[in-house]
Design a protein around this motif. Structure first.
Motif, PDB file in Angstrom:
ATOM      1  N   ALA A 311      31.602  47.039  39.167  1.00 55.31           N
ATOM      2  CA  ALA A 311      32.279  46.188  38.228  1.00 55.31           C
ATOM      3  C   ALA A 311      31.443  46.329  36.665  1.00 55.31           C
ATOM      4  CB  ALA A 311      32.278  44.819  38.404  1.00 55.31           C
ATOM      5  N   TYR A 462      39.711  35.281  29.792  1.00 57.00           N
ATOM      6  CA  TYR A 462      40.660  35.573  30.691  1.00 57.00           C
ATOM      7  C   TYR A 462      42.111  35.570  29.918  1.00 57.00           C
ATOM      8  CZ  TYR A 462      38.363  34.973  35.118  1.00 57.00           C
ATOM      9  OH  TYR A 462      37.539  35.129  36.512  1.00 57.00           O
ATOM     10  N   GLU A 469      40.815  33.504  42.164  1.00 55.60           N
ATOM     11  CA  GLU A 469      39.600  34.462  42.429  1.00 55.60           C
ATOM     12  C   GLU A 469      39.010  34.336  43.968  1.00 55.60           C
ATOM     13  OE1 GLU A 469      38.439  36.994  40.809  1.00 55.60           O
ATOM     14  OE2 GLU A 469      38.767  36.208  38.445  1.00 55.60           O
ATOM     15  N   PRO A 520      33.861  37.528  41.006  1.00 56.20           N
ATOM     16  CA  PRO A 520      34.925  38.147  40.174  1.00 56.20           C
ATOM     17  C   PRO A 520      34.869  39.826  40.553  1.00 56.20           C
ATOM     18  CG  PRO A 520      33.148  37.639  38.862  1.00 56.20           C
ATOM     19  CD  PRO A 520      33.029  36.981  40.172  1.00 56.20           C
ATOM     20  N   LYS A 523      37.328  42.176  42.552  1.00 59.36           N
ATOM     21  CA  LYS A 523      38.646  42.615  41.769  1.00 59.36           C
ATOM     22  C   LYS A 523      38.759  43.399  40.586  1.00 59.36           C
ATOM     23  CE  LYS A 523      41.921  39.283  42.068  1.00 59.36           C
ATOM     24  NZ  LYS A 523      42.655  37.931  41.984  1.00 59.36           N
ATOM     25  N   SER A 524      37.635  43.977  40.456  1.00 61.57           N
ATOM     26  CA  SER A 524      37.428  44.850  39.445  1.00 61.57           C
ATOM     27  C   SER A 524      37.852  46.385  39.822  1.00 61.57           C
ATOM     28  CB  SER A 524      35.971  44.981  38.834  1.00 61.57           C
ATOM     29  OG  SER A 524      36.028  45.480  37.672  1.00 61.57           O
ATOM     30  N   HIS A 530      37.573  44.123  35.191  1.00 66.37           N
ATOM     31  CA  HIS A 530      37.753  42.486  35.337  1.00 66.37           C
ATOM     32  C   HIS A 530      37.387  42.082  33.910  1.00 66.37           C
ATOM     33  CE1 HIS A 530      37.108  38.482  36.564  1.00 66.37           C
ATOM     34  NE2 HIS A 530      37.760  38.693  37.512  1.00 66.37           N
TER      35      HIS A 530
END
Length: 547
Positions: A311, A462, A469, A520, A523-524, A530
């Motif tokens: 990430a 964001y 998340e 987080p 999800k990158s 991200h």
């Protein structure tokens, strides 16, 4: 109906089956197909959730709360397809299910055996979702010949036999070692690996050969001849400067063409690799460099923080900078000053973890970042340590700590600013947990919604005030201390929708100091960094100009 690609490995482990699977998935997507990737692991743990990071690397968590192998992180990062609970299975989970069925009487008193009961359970798993995608890529963990992997190899052999001809192929990854003394690539380990695979009834359609040296044409011919594989199906897998070059590199070697040809798909659909050309350009052509310290407790094995490291690379790509990561063992300055170890970094990241070991060092890292105005990102335990640091050094709760540490030591030493989470809401259900519960699968796992405070740094990062998340933790910051901590400047800028669980904290008077309870990094993606990591690396980049 999906076509199946079974990816197996031989000779030695850690050759890159997961990366090859992910890259192939990306290439098939580039040709317009839909894909889904799965991992079948032979170990007897039900899942990797209770395994030490030193044993197995990080635990990758899905939206629906599954604790899975880190290869699923590769799958998501390369394809963008969110992994699910039904994309990961282990021997432990298979045997557990079979024995539960036996206890219920589902087998009507029959003798339970590996064949057919265990293999049937594996095949049932493989059938899940087969009508949802064009290609199902299934990676078998370990190497051919491992005794614990035999039920999986037998299951995929049976599965391919059950399917109509042309709906399943086998891709085998092996090693071509180079002997410097003789200046030769040796094909014998690959030959023996394929022989072992064929002895259990599986003949590879495509061979991917890991090599440090170019594979001469005569060696490809030899491999093809002795392994009964066409020469154009012998694919070279060379060492790369970046894993994100893999889709381009495998395409140059003809992997996607070989796979489609093995299925009889001719002509192959046009290929669009624009996304990966851009990713490679950003990876290989940075316009600067930032130094970021990861202050953790599992730093001896970088795979323990695999998703975080990747990430940060993605954040670097978004900002056109190279991220130079240095791993700092938090235990080193548990009892000493942190400054000598952290000076010179442009940003500090404190990741998650379990247990008290190294936590005093993490608290000092948070203090160093706060007082020196250095960008800080605290993830899970990293957020909790930032809150404890604020409570001790700013809010004057000098004995602030975590209930986790008292639980571990068996004595009460701290005011529990961080406590064991006993109940929470997931969807429309209330979930309750006790300290005495089994460890496996009992944490707050999977995707949860958080509401962000308007005007906060994290809402700016964001670009919205509602996010979702992935979580993986047993302990939470106690909301009862919110007013006391906010009075000294630590803003609770993200909360659960019911306002009971703190999700994000940040220092209002700091250039960039954010702690999050979730993960987080999971999800990158290289083509979709991200927002938190993109913002964190940007803050490091801005700070590098001031140093």
């Amino acid at each position: 109906m999906a076509r199946y690609i079974f990816i197996t490995g031989g000779v030695v482990s850690s050759l890159g089956k997961g990366l090859a699977s992910a890259a192939l998935g990306a290439l098939l997507q580039g040709r317009g197909y839909t894909v889904r990737l799965r991992k079948l692991d032979p170990y007897l743990n039900v899942d990797p959730g209770t395994m030490s990071p030193f044993e197995h690397g990080e635990v990758f968590v899905t939206d629906d709360g599954a604790e899975t192998d880190l290869d699923l992180g590769h799958y998501e990062r390369f394809t963008g397809v969110a992994a699910r609970n039904t994309d990961s299975i282990s021997s432990g989970r298979v045997y557990s299910t079979v024995l539960e069925k036996e206890r219920r009487g589902d087998y009507l008193g029959k003798t339970i055996q590996v064949i057919p009961h265990v293999t049937n359970e594996i095949k049932e798993f493989l059938h899940i979702g087969e009508n949802e995608v064009d290609f199902m890529l299934c990676e078998i963990g370990g190497t051919v010949g491992d005794i614990e992997g035999l039920p999986f190899f037998e299951a995929i052999r049976q599965f391919a036999q059950d399917k109509p001809r042309g709906e399943c192929i086998f891709m085998h990854l092996t090693l071509l070692p180079y002997l410097a003394a003789s200046g030769e690539l040796k094909t014998k380990p690959t030959q023996h690996s394929v022989k072992e695979l064929r002895s259990i009834g599986i003949a590879p359609d495509v061979l991917v050969c890991r090599s440090e040296q170019p594979i001469p044409e005569k060696e490809r011919e030899k491999i093809g001849l002795f392994c009964n594989v066409r020469k154009d199906k012998v694919i070279a897998a060379y060492d790369l400067k970046s894993i994100y070059e893999a889709p381009l590199a495998y395409h140059r070697e003809g992997l996607d063409t070989a796979v489609l040809d093995a299925f009889g798909i001719d002509p192959a659909p046009a290929l669009d690799l624009t996304r990966w050309v851009d990713v490679a350009d950003r990876a290989f052509n940075p316009e600067g460099e930032v130094k970021i310290a990861i202050v953790g407790k599992y730093t001896q094995l970088e795979d323990a923080y695999k998703s975080i490291a990747e990430a940060l690379v993605h954040g670097g790509m978004a900002n056109r900078v190279k991220v130079k990561i240095e791993w700092v063992d938090a235990e080193i300055f548990d009892t000493t000053d942190a400054a000598p170890y952290l000076e010179g970094f442009h940003a500090i990241l404190v990741p998650g973890g379990f247990g008290e070991r190294g936590t005093e060092g993490k608290i000092k890292a948070a203090e160093f970042a706060r007082t020196r105005k250095i960008p800080y990102l605290g993830i899970c335990l990293g957020m909790q340590m930032a809150v404890i640091e604020a409570a001790r050094n700013v809010a004057h709760l000098t004995d602030a700590g975590s209930e986790e540490f008292d639980q571990e030591s068996g004595e009460k030493r701290f005011t529990p600013v961080v406590y064991h989470l006993k109940e929470w809401v997931q969807g429309n259900h209330k979930i309750a947990r006790r300290l005495s519960d089994d460890k496996g699968g009992t944490m707050r796992l999977g995707a949860y919604t958080a509401t962000l405070k308007e005007g906060s740094k994290v809402a700016e990062v964001y670009g919205t005030t509602s996010i979702e998340e992935r979580h993986r933790h047993r302990y939470e910051v106690d909301v009862r201390y919110r007013e006391q901590l906010e009075a000294v400047g630590l803003q609770f800028s993200g909360m659960s929708p019911d306002g009971k669980l703190p999700e994000i904290v940040e220092w209002k008077d700091h250039p960039w100091f954010i702690g999050v309870q979730y993960h987080p990094e999971l999800k990158s993606k290289p083509f979709a960094p991200h927002p938190l990591f993109q913002g964190f690396v940007k803050a490091a980049k801005d700070n590098s100009r001031l140093v």
